[in-house]
Motif scaffolding. Structure first.
Motif, PDB file in Angstrom:
ATOM      1  N   ASP A   7      22.783 120.147  -2.830  1.00 32.36           N
ATOM      2  CA  ASP A   7      23.430 118.863  -2.613  1.00 32.36           C
ATOM      3  C   ASP A   7      23.369 118.096  -3.931  1.00 32.36           C
ATOM      4  OD1 ASP A   7      24.304 116.469  -1.708  1.00 32.36           O
ATOM      5  OD2 ASP A   7      22.882 116.321  -0.049  1.00 32.36           O
ATOM      6  N   CYS A 124      23.921 110.408   3.973  1.00 33.12           N
ATOM      7  CA  CYS A 124      24.119 110.311   2.519  1.00 33.12           C
ATOM      8  C   CYS A 124      25.278 109.422   2.101  1.00 33.12           C
ATOM      9  CB  CYS A 124      24.304 111.714   1.967  1.00 33.12           C
ATOM     10  SG  CYS A 124      24.498 111.764   0.199  1.00 33.12           S
ATOM     11  N   ARG A 278      23.733 103.175   0.920  1.00 37.45           N
ATOM     12  CA  ARG A 278      22.416 103.152   1.569  1.00 37.45           C
ATOM     13  C   ARG A 278      21.714 101.823   1.339  1.00 37.45           C
ATOM     14  NH1 ARG A 278      21.253 107.779  -1.784  1.00 37.45           N
ATOM     15  NH2 ARG A 278      22.935 109.177  -1.187  1.00 37.45           N
TER      16      ARG A 278
HETATM   17 MO    MO Z   1      22.548 112.798  -0.623  1.00 35.00          MO
END
Ligand code: MO
Ligand code: MGD
Ligand code: MGD
Ligand code: SF4
Length: 622
Positions: A7, A124, A278
Motif C-alpha cells: 500500500d 485510508c 483522516r
Molecule cells: Mo493508507
C-alpha cells in the motif's frame, strides 16, 4: 517483472536476479517512474521470504493448545461454523496488505455470494475521494510526469518519507516546492515554502487562498465560464475567509498566506495527502483544496488517488455486479459493531493493530465471542489473536496483476519464488470454501479468477494475454474534461452534494482546543509491515518542549489509554503529539486503542490523525 504490492504510492517495478536458481535480489528498473531506486522495505522483501514470522501450515487454536492441521480440516472447521451462522453475522475484513487484483479484490466474491457483511473500506482514502467527487465527479488527477514538470505543493503528506519517487521527481526537476503540514516533517524541512497549520484547519487556509486569487482577478475566466457551475455563490461564500480570519484559525500569517497564493499562481500540482481525509474537517479541506485548481483552470492540477483513472473494474472483481454484502460496517467504528458478529475472516490486513480500537477485536476473540480466522503470510497481531490461521504466499510467490494509485503502469507479476510449506493463495482458499459451502456453482465462483481479471482490466484498454506477454503496460491518461457531477460541470457550488442533503460548499467547524495525537509516516515500515525486519517502532511520542511533562506519559481519552516514552522535540509544534508508525505502547497495547474512530461525513474515514488526547506523567512505582 514484478511490482511491489504494498500500500504505497510508488508501486516500484523490479527485475528479479537469481543465483544458482534461487532469487538473490530484486533490482528496481531504471525506467520511469521507478528510476532505479527503491526504499528500505523494497530491498527487505527478499529477506522476508524466510522470515521467522512466516506461517507454513494451517493452525487451529483451542482454549489451551494450538495444533497444526491439514487444509481440509481447517477449512471444514471454518465452513461448518459459517453454515451454522446467519450470513450477516459473518464479516470479512480485508485491506491493502497486498494490492494485487487476485489477492485483495477477487476473494470478496465468496463473501458477497454468501451475503456476508463487509467493511466500507474507509480506513485510508475514501473520505478525500468522495469529497473531491462532490465537485469534480471524479477524484483522480495529475499523471506522474507532472511532478517533474511543475512546481509542487505537498499538502498533508510527508512525501520525502512516504512517497519517495514523487518526492524525487519534484526535487530532481529543481522546480519550486511547498508543503502544508502540522509538524516539521522531513518534507517540511526540505521544501522552498513550508507552511505550518494548526490541525484540522486546512479548509480555512484553502478558502483563504481561493478568496485571494479571486480578489486579485487571477482566476481563469474562460475555464470558469465554460466548465464550472456556481462560481458567483462561491465568490460570495469565500468573502469572509480574510487573511485575518485565516491567521486566527490556522496560525498562518498574512505574509506566508500571500507567498502561498503567489506559489499557486505559478500553477503547481497539489499532491493532496490521503492523510487530509483522516483529519478534523478533512473532507471539507479536500473539497476546498481541489477547488483552487478549478479557479486556476487546471483540471489535472491536483493529485489525490488515481485508482479510479485507469478503468479497472474493482466492483466486478468483488462480484458486486451480481451480489451485495448483507451489511456494511464502518472501519473506524469497530468498537460499536464487534459484538454483532460471530465469525470474522481477515486477509490482507492486520485490524487488531491498524484499526481504531482494533484491540477490542482481539479481546472479543479471546473471550470466545467471535471466531477469528486469518489468512496471511506472516504472524501478526491479528493472527496471534485468531482461532484459525491460514498460510498465504507473499507477493513474490504468486502471479498477480498489480496497479498503482499513482502511476499508470499496470504490471503482470510473475512469481519469483516458491511458497513455503503449504501456503496457498487467496483464490484457492475461497474456491475450496465455496465447495464446502455449496457455492461452487454460484456464477461468481464459477468464473475463473484469471478470466475475472481479464474482464476487469478491459476498461483499461489491455487484455490479460497482452499484459502477460509484455510484463507491464503504460495505461492511457484519463479524460480530465469529463465531469460526472449533477450539472456535468466542475461544481464550485455542489448541486451533487445538495441533492444528497450535504452542504454544497466546504464547511469549517472549529477543532477542539485539545492536544492532538497525529501519525506522520515511518520510513522503515509500510503500515504494520516489516517489523520482522526492523523491529517494533519505538513506543515513544514526541512533543513540543512546552507540552513536555516527563519521559514517560499516559495519553488518555474516552476510548482508553496508552503508556509511552516521551521526548521533547521542537519540530513538533505546541498542541501536537507525534507517534511514528503503527505499533504498541510500553505494555504492548496497540497505539490505536486511543485512536479516534469517528467517521468523516463523505467516505467514512476515521478522523484518526486528529485524535484528541489528554496527557499526564506516568506514575513511577519505585
Ligand atoms: Mo493508507
Ligand atoms: N514509509 C512509509 N510509506 C508509506 C506508508 C508507511 O506506513 N510508511 N503508508 C502508506 C499508506 S497506507 C498511505 S495511506 C500513504 C500515507 O500517505 P498520507 O496519509 O497521504 O501522508 P503521510 O506521508 O503519511 O503524511 C501525513 C502528514 O499529514 C500530517 N497531518 C496530520 N494532521 C494534519 C492536518 O490537520 N493538516 C495537515 N495539513 N497535515 C496534517 C502529518 O503530520 C503527516 O506529515 O503512505 C504510504 N506510504
Ligand atoms: N495509528 C495509526 N493507524 C493507522 C494508520 C496510521 O498512520 N496510524 N494508517 C492507516 C492507513 S492509511 C491504512 S491504509 C491502514 C492499513 O492497515 P492494514 O491494511 O491492516 O495494514 P498493513 O500493515 O498494510 O497490512 C498488513 C497485513 O496484510 C497481510 N498481507 C500482506 N501481504 C499479504 C498477502 O499477499 N496475502 C494475504 N492474505 N495477506 C497479506 C500481512 O499479514 C499484514 O499483517 O492502517 C491505518 N491505521
Ligand atoms: S514500499 Fe513503496 S517505495 Fe518501497 S518498494 Fe514498495 S512501492 Fe517501492
Amino acid at each position: 517483472m514484478i511490482a511491489c504490492t504494498r500500500d504505497c504510492f510508488d508501486t516500484c517495478i523490479f527485475r528479479p536476479v537469481y543465483r544458482g536458481g534461487k532469487l538473490e535480489k530484486l533490482v528496481p528498473i531504471d525506467e520511469f517512474p521507478t528510476l532505479g531506486f527503491t526504499c528500505a522495505r523494497g530491498v527487505a522483501d527478499v529477506k522476508r521470504l524466510s522470515s521467522p514470522k512466516r506461517i507454513k501450515r494451517p493452525v487451529l487454536r483451542g482454549e489451551r493448545q494450538q495444533i497444526e492441521v491439514s487444509w481440509s480440516r481447517a477449512l471444514e472447521e471454518l465452513a461448518l461454523r459459517i453454515r451454522e451462522t446467519h450470513p450477516e453475522e459473518v464479516l470479512h475484513i480485508d485491506y491493502d496488505g497486498n494490492q494485487g487484483l487476485l489477492t485483495w479484490y477477487y476473494p470478496a466474491r465468496l463473501f458477497n455470494a454468501l451475503g456476508a457483511a463487509s467493511t466500507d473500506y474507509s480506513i485510508c482514502s475514501a473520505e478525500g475521494s468522495e469529497a473531491i467527487k462532490l465537485h469534480w465527479g471524479r477524484s483522480y488527477g495529475a499523471m506522474p510526469e507532472e511532478l517533474g514538470r511543475r512546481p509542487v505543493v505537498f499538502w498533508a503528506l510527508d512525501a520525502a518519507t512516504s512517497f519517495i519517487h514523487g518526492w524525487a521527481l519534484a526535487k530532481r526537476a529543481r522546480n519550486a516546492t511547498a508543503a502544508v503540514d502540522v509538524v516539521w516533517t522531513a518534507t517540511m524541512k526540505n521544501v522552498d515554502l513550508p507552511v505550518l497549520v494548526k490541525p484540522g484547519t486546512d479548509v480555512v487556509l484553502a478558502l483563504g487562498i481561493a478568496r485571494e486569487i479571486i480578489l486579485r482577478g487571477e482566476y481563469d475566466r474562460d475555464f470558469v465560464d465554460r466548465y464550472t457551475y456556481g462560481f458567483d455563490k462561491f465568490v460570495k461564500y469565500v468573502e469572509t475567509y480574510t487573511p485575518e480570519y485565516v491567521e486566527a484559525e490556522t496560525g498562518v500569517r498574512r505574509e506566508t498566506l500571500f507567498r502561498l497564493v503567489e506559489f499557486y499562481l505559478r500553477r503547481p500540482v497539489t499532491v493532496i495527502g490521503f492523510a487530509i481525509g483522516r483529519t478534523e474537517n478533512g473532507g471539507e479541506a479536500a473539497r476546498a483544496i481541489s477547488l483552487i485548481h478549478a479557479l486556476l483552470g487546471d483540471p489535472a492540477g491536483f493529485y489525490y488517488s488515481n485508482s479510479g483513472a485507469w478503468g479497472i473494474d474493482f466492483a466486478y472483481l468483488r462480484g458486486l455486479h451480481m451480489a451485495k454484502p448483507g451489511r456494511v460496517v464502518n472501519m473506524g467504528l469497530l468498537g460499536s459493531w464487534i459484538d454483532d458478529f460471530d465469525i470474522i475472516y481477515v486477509w490482507n490486513a492486520n485490524p487488531v493493530l491498524t484499526l481504531p480500537q482494533g484491540n477490542r477485536l482481539a479481546e472479543a476473540a479471546a473471550r470466545g465471542d467471535v471466531f477469528l480466522a486469518v489468512h496471511t503470510p506472516f504472524i501478526d497481531e491479528t493472527a496471534e489473536a485468531a482461532h484459525l490461521v491460514l498460510p498465504a504466499p507473499t507477493y513474490l510467490e504468486k502471479d498477480d496483476v498489480v496497479y498503482s494509485y499513482w502511476h499508470n503502469y499496470l504490471v503482470y507479476n510473475t512469481a519469483v519464488a516458491e511458497p513455503p510449506g503449504e501456503a496457498r493463495r487467496e483464490t484457492w482458499v475461497v474456491a475450496k470454501l465455496a465447495e464446502l459451502l455449496g457455492l461452487a456453482e454460484h456464477p461468481l465462483m464459477r468464473e475463473d479468477p484469471w478470466e475475472a481479471v481479464d474482464k476487469a482490466i478491459r476498461g483499461a484498454g489491455v487484455t490479460l494475454k497482452e499484459l502477460k506477454e509484455r510484463g507491464y503496460v503504460k495505461l492511457r491518461a484519463p479524460d480530465y474534461y469529463n465531469f460526472s457531477t449533477a450539472t456535468g460541470k466542475v461544481e464550485f457550488y455542489s448541486v451533487t452534494a445538495e441533492r444528497r442533503g450535504l452542504s454544497p460548499l466546504p464547511q469549517y467547524k472549529k477543532p477542539q482546543d485539545a492536544l492532538v495525537l497525529t501519525f506522520p509516516p515511518n520510513p522503515l515500515y509500510t503500515n504494520s509491515q516489516f517489523r520482522d525486519i526492523y523491529g517494533e517502532p519505538p513506543p515513544r511520542v514526541y512533543m513540543n518542549p512546552r507540552d513536555y511533562v516527563g519521559d514517560c506519559v499516559v495519553l488518555y481519552n474516552e476510548q482508553g489509554e496508552v503508556v509511552l516514552e516521551a521526548s521533547p522535540d521542537p519540530s513538533v509544534p505546541p498542541g501536537v503529539v507525534v507517534y511514528r508508525g503503527i505499533g504498541k505502547d510500553l505494555r504492548g497495547v496497540p497505539i490505536n486503542a486511543v485512536a479516534r474512530g469517528e467517521p468523516g461525513l463523505y467516505g467514512g474515514t476515521p478522523k484518526l490523525y486528529t485524535t484528541y488526547v489528554n496527557v499526564r506523567p506516568c506514575e513511577r512505582s519505585n
